[in-house]
Design a protein around this motif. Structure first.
Motif, PDB file in Angstrom:
ATOM      1  N   PHE A 163      11.748  11.892 -11.754  1.00 30.06           N
ATOM      2  CA  PHE A 163      10.551  12.280 -10.927  1.00 30.06           C
ATOM      3  C   PHE A 163      10.760  12.937  -9.908  1.00 30.06           C
ATOM      4  N   ALA A 164      10.065  14.097  -9.570  1.00 30.07           N
ATOM      5  CA  ALA A 164      10.347  14.765  -7.925  1.00 30.07           C
ATOM      6  C   ALA A 164       8.287  14.618  -7.354  1.00 30.07           C
ATOM      7  N   PRO A 165       8.016  14.089  -6.321  1.00 30.77           N
ATOM      8  CA  PRO A 165       7.006  14.856  -6.058  1.00 30.77           C
ATOM      9  C   PRO A 165       6.620  16.156  -6.390  1.00 30.77           C
ATOM     10  N   TRP A 166       5.258  16.412  -6.440  1.00 33.79           N
ATOM     11  CA  TRP A 166       4.960  17.901  -7.230  1.00 33.79           C
ATOM     12  C   TRP A 166       4.188  18.712  -5.936  1.00 33.79           C
ATOM     13  N   VAL A 167       4.799  19.779  -5.680  1.00 37.30           N
ATOM     14  CA  VAL A 167       4.898  21.045  -5.382  1.00 37.30           C
ATOM     15  C   VAL A 167       3.589  21.554  -5.997  1.00 37.30           C
ATOM     16  N   GLU A 168       1.737  21.828  -5.753  1.00 43.08           N
ATOM     17  CA  GLU A 168       1.885  22.462  -7.423  1.00 43.08           C
ATOM     18  C   GLU A 168       1.685  24.180  -7.450  1.00 43.08           C
ATOM     19  N   SER A 169       2.734  24.945  -6.622  1.00 35.67           N
ATOM     20  CA  SER A 169       2.686  26.590  -6.895  1.00 35.67           C
ATOM     21  C   SER A 169       4.396  26.522  -8.076  1.00 35.67           C
ATOM     22  N   THR A 170       4.774  24.760  -8.363  1.00 33.05           N
ATOM     23  CA  THR A 170       5.634  24.775  -9.278  1.00 33.05           C
ATOM     24  C   THR A 170       5.532  25.324 -10.481  1.00 33.05           C
ATOM     25  N   ASP A 171       6.322  26.611 -10.737  1.00 34.01           N
ATOM     26  CA  ASP A 171       6.263  26.886 -12.520  1.00 34.01           C
ATOM     27  C   ASP A 171       6.979  25.669 -13.696  1.00 34.01           C
ATOM     28  N   LEU A 172       6.205  25.571 -14.110  1.00 23.13           N
ATOM     29  CA  LEU A 172       7.302  23.697 -14.719  1.00 23.13           C
ATOM     30  C   LEU A 172       7.493  24.473 -16.629  1.00 23.13           C
TER      31      LEU A 172
ATOM     32  N   PRO B  99       4.496   8.971   5.408  1.00 25.96           N
ATOM     33  CA  PRO B  99       3.243   9.345   4.616  1.00 25.96           C
ATOM     34  C   PRO B  99       4.182  10.046   2.609  1.00 25.96           C
ATOM     35  N   ASP B 100       4.643  11.352   3.977  1.00 31.14           N
ATOM     36  CA  ASP B 100       5.294  12.594   2.520  1.00 31.14           C
ATOM     37  C   ASP B 100       6.627  12.437   2.665  1.00 31.14           C
ATOM     38  N   GLN B 101       7.323  11.463   3.943  1.00 28.18           N
ATOM     39  CA  GLN B 101       8.869  11.113   3.492  1.00 28.18           C
ATOM     40  C   GLN B 101       8.867   9.959   2.492  1.00 28.18           C
ATOM     41  N   ILE B 102       8.239   8.720   1.983  1.00 27.54           N
ATOM     42  CA  ILE B 102       8.270   7.692   1.705  1.00 27.54           C
ATOM     43  C   ILE B 102       9.163   7.497   0.283  1.00 27.54           C
ATOM     44  N   TRP B 103       8.668   8.695  -0.459  1.00 28.54           N
ATOM     45  CA  TRP B 103       9.472   9.350  -1.470  1.00 28.54           C
ATOM     46  C   TRP B 103      10.881   9.299  -1.979  1.00 28.54           C
ATOM     47  N   ASN B 104      11.086   9.413  -0.534  1.00 20.15           N
ATOM     48  CA  ASN B 104      12.862   9.468  -0.227  1.00 20.15           C
ATOM     49  C   ASN B 104      13.474   8.002  -0.396  1.00 20.15           C
TER      50      ASN B 104
ATOM     51  N   ALA C 174       0.893  -0.868   0.271  1.00 20.98           N
ATOM     52  CA  ALA C 174       0.247   0.469   0.047  1.00 20.98           C
ATOM     53  C   ALA C 174       0.655   1.500   0.004  1.00 20.98           C
ATOM     54  N   LEU C 175       0.861   2.039  -0.880  1.00 16.89           N
ATOM     55  CA  LEU C 175       1.384   3.566  -1.178  1.00 16.89           C
ATOM     56  C   LEU C 175      -0.068   4.282  -1.190  1.00 16.89           C
ATOM     57  N   PRO C 176       0.812   5.701  -0.072  1.00 15.59           N
ATOM     58  CA  PRO C 176      -0.017   6.796  -0.287  1.00 15.59           C
ATOM     59  C   PRO C 176      -0.744   7.681  -1.357  1.00 15.59           C
ATOM     60  N   PRO C 177      -1.319   8.261  -1.802  1.00 10.34           N
ATOM     61  CA  PRO C 177      -2.059   8.745  -2.807  1.00 10.34           C
ATOM     62  C   PRO C 177      -0.339   9.481  -3.166  1.00 10.34           C
ATOM     63  N   GLY C 178      -0.510  10.104  -4.023  1.00 10.83           N
ATOM     64  CA  GLY C 178       0.193  11.555  -4.182  1.00 10.83           C
ATOM     65  C   GLY C 178       0.530  11.492  -5.664  1.00 10.83           C
ATOM     66  N   ARG C 179       1.297  13.195  -6.092  1.00 10.43           N
ATOM     67  CA  ARG C 179       1.177  13.493  -7.137  1.00 10.43           C
ATOM     68  C   ARG C 179       2.661  13.068  -7.489  1.00 10.43           C
ATOM     69  N   PHE C 180       3.362  13.902  -9.087  1.00 14.75           N
ATOM     70  CA  PHE C 180       4.196  13.589  -9.297  1.00 14.75           C
ATOM     71  C   PHE C 180       4.667  14.732 -10.855  1.00 14.75           C
ATOM     72  N   VAL C 181       5.559  15.060 -11.011  1.00 18.37           N
ATOM     73  CA  VAL C 181       6.306  15.850 -12.013  1.00 18.37           C
ATOM     74  C   VAL C 181       7.168  14.494 -12.365  1.00 18.37           C
ATOM     75  N   VAL C 182       6.944  14.543 -13.975  1.00 19.61           N
ATOM     76  CA  VAL C 182       7.793  13.275 -14.290  1.00 19.61           C
ATOM     77  C   VAL C 182       8.272  14.145 -15.731  1.00 19.61           C
ATOM     78  N   VAL C 183       9.395  13.820 -15.844  1.00 12.99           N
ATOM     79  CA  VAL C 183      10.251  14.727 -16.892  1.00 12.99           C
ATOM     80  C   VAL C 183      11.467  13.462 -17.503  1.00 12.99           C
ATOM     81  N   LYS C 184      11.003  13.993 -18.840  1.00 12.93           N
ATOM     82  CA  LYS C 184      11.843  12.971 -19.825  1.00 12.93           C
ATOM     83  C   LYS C 184      12.788  13.421 -21.224  1.00 12.93           C
TER      84      LYS C 184
END
Length: 296
Positions: free
Chosen positions: A261-270, A215-220, A169-179
């Motif tokens: 990929f990285a956990p997404w912070v909504e205010s980030t300008d991409l 849960p907020d740290q599991i991506w590390n 089981a993983l906590p829900p998360g949003r991510f920015v993926v860059v290729k």
């Protein structure tokens, strides 16, 4: 937004084939036959290819999205998956298959394996074969080590050469993926003499406890042992990680790259991504959208 599957007795349309991200990837040893022993957590995300299947009575398997006059390569996993299912079951039906390719290749996101898994799941249904998930996963393993994960349809703790799967089981998360435009050669990375192959094995219970308590740290958790070698092979991986780092996002590579990929912070300008980079905001899924299509 994902389009709902349309199902008739002779067609399946809008069949999703989702990508995966490696939350971490450790190489913990190597077998005498050269295969690497790994530990990882595979996570489903909502960036998908889409497939369409039309029933044929003559047993032929056609990829109708191929360019006219071209012959599909032998390594085409969609065709191979359909043929493997026919061989395993003796099914005399066939299919016209269209693949709308959205997932990048050479990204470490499992796109080809996911296409093969969705083909197995869809044709098992369209041909009314009624194979169990375990039976489909067994066929899938002959196509690639990641295929059983997508057939299994749940986020998983992965061991062995990728065939040992334990749902997690993983906590829900949003991510920015860059290729970046260039890919990384999996063979070159795993064959490197400087690849670290002796990471101390992690413990599933420890990862699960961290996922529940922090849960907020599991991506590390852990690292990607392939990343340093891949960065030498494909310097653009470093560029992607540095670009995200300048925005305050802690990124790592997925699989053998070259996507990061990285956990997404909504205010980030991409908006200033370099030309040619694919940048997508994704959410994780608790299970594959086709999981209900078979039992076992």
């Amino acid at each position: 937004m994902n389009t709902a599957v349309i199902e008739t007795p002779t067609e399946l349309r809008n069949v999703p084939a989702p990508a995966k991200l490696n939350v971490f990837l450790h190489i913990v040893g190597r077998r005498p036959d050269g295969y690497h022993l790994l530990q990882s957590v595979f996570m489903l995300i909502d960036w998908c290819d889409t497939l369409h299947f039309k029933l044929r009575a003559d047993g032929a398997i056609h990829r109708i999205d191929a360019l006219p006059g071209t012959t599909l390569p032998e390594h085409d996993l969609v065709v191979r998956a359909a043929q493997a299912l026919q061989t395993a079951t003796g099914c005399t039906l066939g299919a016209d298959i269209t693949l709308e390719k959205r997932l990048p290749s050479e990204a470490g996101m499992g796109g080809g394996s996911s296409d093969a898994a969705s083909t197995l799941l869809a044709l098992n249904r369209l041909w009314d074969l009624r194979l169990s998930r375990q039976q489909l996963a067994h066929i899938g393993l002959t196509l690639g080590a990641d295929v059983p994960f997508f057939v299994g349809g749940r986020n998983a703790w992965v061991e062995g050469i990728g065939e040992q799967l334990t749902p997690v089981a993983l906590p829900p998360g949003r991510f920015v993926v860059v290729k970046p435009p260039t890919g990384a050669s999996t063979a070159a990375i795993f064959g490197s003499s400087v690849l670290k192959r002796d990471t101390k094995p992690a413990i599933l219970s420890g990862f699960a406890a961290d996922a529940q308590q922090n849960p907020d740290q599991i991506w590390n958790f852990g690292a990607n042992d392939l990343q340093a070698v891949a960065q030498a092979v494909c310097p653009e991986i470093s560029d992607c990680i540095a670009w995200l780092s300048r925005k305050g996002l802690q990124a790592r590579m997925t699989g053998s790259g070259s996507a990061v990929f990285a956990p997404w912070v909504e205010s980030t300008d991409l908006s200033d991504a370099p030309p040619g980079w694919q940048v997508k905001i994704c959410s994780n899924w608790a299970e594959h959208p086709l999981r209900a299509w078979c039992e076992g």
